[in-house]
Write a protein that holds these residues in place. Structure first.
Motif, short mmCIF file in Angstrom:
data_model
loop_
_atom_site.label_atom_id
_atom_site.label_comp_id
_atom_site.label_asym_id
_atom_site.label_seq_id
_atom_site.Cartn_x
_atom_site.Cartn_y
_atom_site.Cartn_z
N LYS A 1 -7.03 17.29 3.62
CA LYS A 1 -7.10 15.92 3.15
C LYS A 1 -5.79 15.56 2.46
CE LYS A 1 -11.35 15.36 4.50
NZ LYS A 1 -11.66 14.46 5.64
N PRO A 2 -5.32 14.31 2.62
CA PRO A 2 -4.09 13.92 1.92
C PRO A 2 -4.32 13.81 0.42
CG PRO A 2 -5.08 12.03 2.99
CD PRO A 2 -5.88 13.23 3.43
N VAL B 1 0.84 -1.20 0.00
CA VAL B 1 0.00 0.00 0.00
C VAL B 1 0.87 1.25 0.00
CG1 VAL B 1 -1.67 1.31 1.34
CG2 VAL B 1 -1.94 -1.15 1.12
N ALA B 2 1.94 1.25 0.80
CA ALA B 2 2.84 2.39 0.85
C ALA B 2 3.46 2.66 -0.51
CB ALA B 2 3.93 2.16 1.90
N TRP B 3 3.88 1.60 -1.20
CA TRP B 3 4.48 1.79 -2.52
C TRP B 3 3.42 2.27 -3.52
CZ3 TRP B 3 8.70 2.94 -4.72
CH2 TRP B 3 8.82 2.85 -6.11
N GLN B 4 2.21 1.80 -3.40
CA GLN B 4 1.13 2.27 -4.28
C GLN B 4 0.93 3.78 -4.12
OE1 GLN B 4 -2.60 0.33 -3.54
NE2 GLN B 4 -3.72 1.56 -5.06
N LEU C 1 2.61 8.34 5.45
CA LEU C 1 2.09 8.32 4.08
C LEU C 1 0.58 8.12 4.00
CD1 LEU C 1 4.85 6.16 2.33
CD2 LEU C 1 4.60 8.65 2.29
N HIS C 2 -0.10 8.01 5.12
CA HIS C 2 -1.57 7.86 5.15
C HIS C 2 -2.02 6.55 4.50
CE1 HIS C 2 -1.99 12.12 6.32
NE2 HIS C 2 -1.06 12.36 5.41
N CYS C 3 -1.37 5.44 4.85
CA CYS C 3 -1.75 4.15 4.26
C CYS C 3 -3.20 3.78 4.58
CB CYS C 3 -0.82 3.04 4.76
SG CYS C 3 0.86 3.15 4.10
N ASP C 4 -3.66 4.20 5.76
CA ASP C 4 -5.04 3.84 6.14
C ASP C 4 -6.07 4.49 5.22
OD1 ASP C 4 -4.10 2.31 8.21
OD2 ASP C 4 -4.27 3.90 9.70
N GLN C 5 -5.71 5.58 4.56
CA GLN C 5 -6.63 6.22 3.62
C GLN C 5 -6.87 5.35 2.39
OE1 GLN C 5 -8.30 9.16 3.89
NE2 GLN C 5 -7.52 9.43 5.97
N MET C 6 -5.95 4.44 2.11
CA MET C 6 -6.06 3.57 0.94
C MET C 6 -6.74 2.25 1.26
SD MET C 6 -4.66 5.31 -1.52
CE MET C 6 -4.23 4.10 -2.77
N GLN D 1 1.15 17.75 0.00
CA GLN D 1 0.49 16.52 -0.45
C GLN D 1 0.28 15.53 0.69
OE1 GLN D 1 -1.09 15.82 -3.08
NE2 GLN D 1 -0.21 14.23 -4.36
N PHE D 2 1.21 15.49 1.64
CA PHE D 2 1.16 14.47 2.68
C PHE D 2 1.11 15.05 4.10
CE2 PHE D 2 3.25 12.52 -0.96
CZ PHE D 2 2.54 11.35 -1.12
N CYS D 3 2.02 15.96 4.41
CA CYS D 3 2.23 16.35 5.81
C CYS D 3 1.12 17.24 6.36
CB CYS D 3 3.58 17.05 5.95
SG CYS D 3 4.98 16.03 5.41
N ASP D 4 0.58 18.13 5.53
CA ASP D 4 -0.44 19.06 6.03
C ASP D 4 -1.69 18.34 6.51
OD1 ASP D 4 1.21 21.14 5.55
OD2 ASP D 4 0.15 21.93 3.80
N ALA D 5 -1.94 17.14 6.01
CA ALA D 5 -3.15 16.40 6.40
C ALA D 5 -3.03 15.75 7.76
CB ALA D 5 -3.47 15.35 5.34
N HIS D 6 -1.86 15.80 8.37
CA HIS D 6 -1.69 15.23 9.71
C HIS D 6 -2.16 16.26 10.74
CE1 HIS D 6 0.21 11.52 8.52
NE2 HIS D 6 1.09 12.17 7.79
N THR D 7 -3.44 16.32 10.91
CA THR D 7 -4.07 17.25 11.84
C THR D 7 -5.40 16.67 12.30
OG1 THR D 7 -4.99 19.47 12.07
CG2 THR D 7 -5.08 18.48 9.89
N CYS D 8 -5.87 17.13 13.42
CA CYS D 8 -7.14 16.63 13.95
C CYS D 8 -8.33 17.51 13.59
CB CYS D 8 -7.05 16.51 15.48
SG CYS D 8 -6.08 15.10 16.07
N ASN D 9 -8.09 18.60 12.86
CA ASN D 9 -9.23 19.46 12.54
C ASN D 9 -10.07 18.95 11.38
OD1 ASN D 9 -7.75 20.06 10.20
ND2 ASN D 9 -6.93 21.97 11.06
N GLY D 10 -9.54 17.99 10.62
CA GLY D 10 -10.32 17.38 9.54
C GLY D 10 -10.46 18.24 8.30
N LYS D 11 -9.80 19.41 8.27
CA LYS D 11 -9.95 20.30 7.13
C LYS D 11 -9.05 19.89 5.97
CE LYS D 11 -11.26 24.29 9.95
NZ LYS D 11 -10.91 25.70 10.34
#
Length: 270
Positions: free
Chosen positions: A211-212, A57-60, A147-152, A199-209
């Motif tokens: 998205k990766p 998943v990470a490589w994908q 890398l937000h693997c759980d999103q995939m 693309q990746f880092c800004d989405a690491h937040t709890c406000n939910g605004k």
């Protein structure tokens, strides 16, 4: 009489004891030999402390949401970058997977076929374990947090946001940006460093605004262009039909205009 009988009894005792020892030694040798044969026929299931599925998943994610921009900038990932293909311990095996049909996967090394990908994965673990470079820093699954693997994941479950985990994943993500795209390496590296953060880092937040994968990737681009092509092919015949009807009406109008002067022309008096 007693003495010869004792000698005979002692002789038979030695004989049977020796035979029993020989039998036991032979049996033990056969058991050991059988154990070695069994070991050769049934290979060990080598334990790898790295999830093949999460590494896949990470490589994908890397291939779809990062590499198109890296190729566009004509940038070469440093060898020390954890996102470099050579730092994926499963990369060589994954490249030797042949997806023949829905229910057929083939090993590119020994050409054996399997009904499902998971059985091919087990085959790799058993038969081609020596091809794994199982050294430190080559497990892509360790980067799944950043890398937000759980999103995939197809069956991801909504979890309560954990600020500590979010901070840890963001720190890992920013570390990847610094090591893979050092801003001191030029304009391309600086562009990619900024893109990786967005693309990746800004989405690491709890406000939910945030998205990766906000910039999209290879799959989204291909779907967009495919949709444009299909729409163009559908509208092209309609366009030509409208042009044809317009030209026909124009010709018909010209012919009518030519007839009107002839019908309404008055004769000159003599």
């Amino acid at each position: 009489m007693g003495c010869p009988m004792l000698k005979i009894a002692f002789f038979f005792h030695l004989f049977f004891s020796s035979a029993l020892c020989i039998s036991r030694d032979s049996q033990g040798f056969e058991q050991a030999s059988g154990a070695r044969t069994l070991t050769q026929e049934i290979p060990h299931n080598h334990e790898v402390h790295c999830s093949r599925e999460r590494s896949r998943v990470a490589w994908q994610i890397i291939e779809e949401y990062l590499m198109p921009f890296v190729d566009q900038e004509e940038y070469q990932l440093p060898s020390k970058c954890r996102l470099h293909p050579d730092n994926d311990m499963f990369r060589e095996q994954e490249q030797h997977k042949v997806h023949v049909d829905t229910n057929e996967w083939r090993c590119g090394f020994c050409k054996k076929s399997f009904r499902a990908e998971k059985f091919l994965d087990q085959h790799f673990d058993n038969r081609h374990y020596v091809l794994l470079n199982n050294t430190h820093g080559r497990c892509l699954a360790d980067l799944c947090g950043g890398l937000h693997c759980d999103q995939m994941s197809e069956f991801k479950k909504a979890k309560k946001c954990n600020p500590a985990a979010v901070a840890r994943n963001r720190h890992q993500c920013e570390g990847l940006a610094d090591s893979c795209f050092p801003v001191s390496q030029g304009q391309s590296a600086s562009h990619l460093h900024e893109l990786f953060l967005r693309q990746f880092c800004d989405a690491h937040t709890c406000n939910g605004k945030q998205k990766p994968f906000s910039r999209g990737g290879k799959k989204q681009s291909s779907v967009f262009y495919l949709a444009i092509c299909v729409l163009t092919l559908m509208l092209l015949p309609v366009f030509y039909l409208l042009v044809f009807l317009h030209q026909r009406e124009m010709k018909k109008g010209i012919q009518d205009l030519k007839r009107i002067p002839k019908a309404g022309r008055k004769t000159k008096p003599s």
